[in-house]
Design a protein around this motif. Sequence first.
Motif, short mmCIF file in Angstrom:
data_model
loop_
_atom_site.label_atom_id
_atom_site.label_comp_id
_atom_site.label_asym_id
_atom_site.label_seq_id
_atom_site.Cartn_x
_atom_site.Cartn_y
_atom_site.Cartn_z
N MET A 1 0.86 -1.32 -0.15
CA MET A 1 0.02 -0.08 0.01
C MET A 1 0.97 1.21 -0.03
N VAL A 2 0.41 2.26 -0.75
CA VAL A 2 1.35 3.61 -0.88
C VAL A 2 0.61 4.56 -0.47
N GLU A 3 1.00 5.49 0.20
CA GLU A 3 0.65 6.80 0.40
C GLU A 3 1.38 8.00 0.28
N GLN A 13 3.97 4.55 -9.93
CA GLN A 13 3.24 3.63 -9.67
C GLN A 13 4.37 2.67 -9.20
N TYR A 14 4.13 2.06 -8.01
CA TYR A 14 5.17 1.00 -7.25
C TYR A 14 4.52 -0.18 -7.50
N LEU A 15 5.41 -1.16 -7.80
CA LEU A 15 4.94 -2.73 -8.00
C LEU A 15 5.80 -3.53 -7.02
N ILE A 16 5.14 -4.73 -6.79
CA ILE A 16 5.85 -5.71 -5.74
C ILE A 16 5.61 -6.86 -6.72
N PRO A 20 0.76 -3.96 -8.80
CA PRO A 20 0.80 -2.57 -8.37
C PRO A 20 0.17 -2.49 -7.06
N LEU A 21 1.01 -1.68 -6.37
CA LEU A 21 0.49 -1.20 -4.81
C LEU A 21 -0.85 -0.58 -4.99
#
Length: 235
Positions: A1-3, A13-16, A20-21
């Motif tokens: 989760m991103v804030e 955009q961040y991914l694991i 995408p988170l």
Amino acid sequence: MVERYGNLSPRAQYLINGTPLSVSPSIKDLGVLMQSSLKFNDHISRIVSKARAKVNLIFKCFFSTEPGLYSRAFSTFVRPLLEYGSVVWSPHTVTLANHIKGVQRNFSKRLFIRCRIPYSLYPDRIAQLSLPTLEHRRLISDILFLHKSIHGFYSYDRTNLFKLSPLARSLRRSHSLRIVLPYSLPKSHSNFVTRAIDRWNVLSAEFVHSSPSNFRSHILSLPSISFTSDSLLRL
């Protein structure tokens, strides 16, 4: 989760593992609900709701007509909910402050009814119950945190919060740990320094140089009226 905080933060955009988170408008950090807008409306609404539920539980569990019993229960079970982390989220508007105050106002009114005490206005009720205002207790927390910060008990970068600025000549109202803001802040800005700086700068030299334990004991023993500027000069 991103804030993301602020309007200028990157919108990458961040991914694991290719997933995408999700972006969250708020996240809980050490018990404090942090909003992406850096406001604490949601946190205050949350703690007020919990505190009111706890007040209801107190009046369901106890049937005594002894005021002291309810005051102790409030101080033990309800007030910590309204004060935890207040140095971070202390309300910056009258509306939010009144939202928090409403918990103690409602509690004291119900206590008077339960204990068959003649009706009094809110300031008189909490005076009879020896309950300080929640605003007063938040200010104490701010000053205690400032005292430990100045004396180096907390390790963080304070250069954007305050700097030491003793006066060039000794005055009755000054001490060597006097502080100033590093730059001009908008009136709407609120942090523990802006809330406590005026009170801190008029404390006596002996008071501000005392140990954390002595400083805490002394400041907790002061009535609310002592936090006016004229009273602080005599400490």
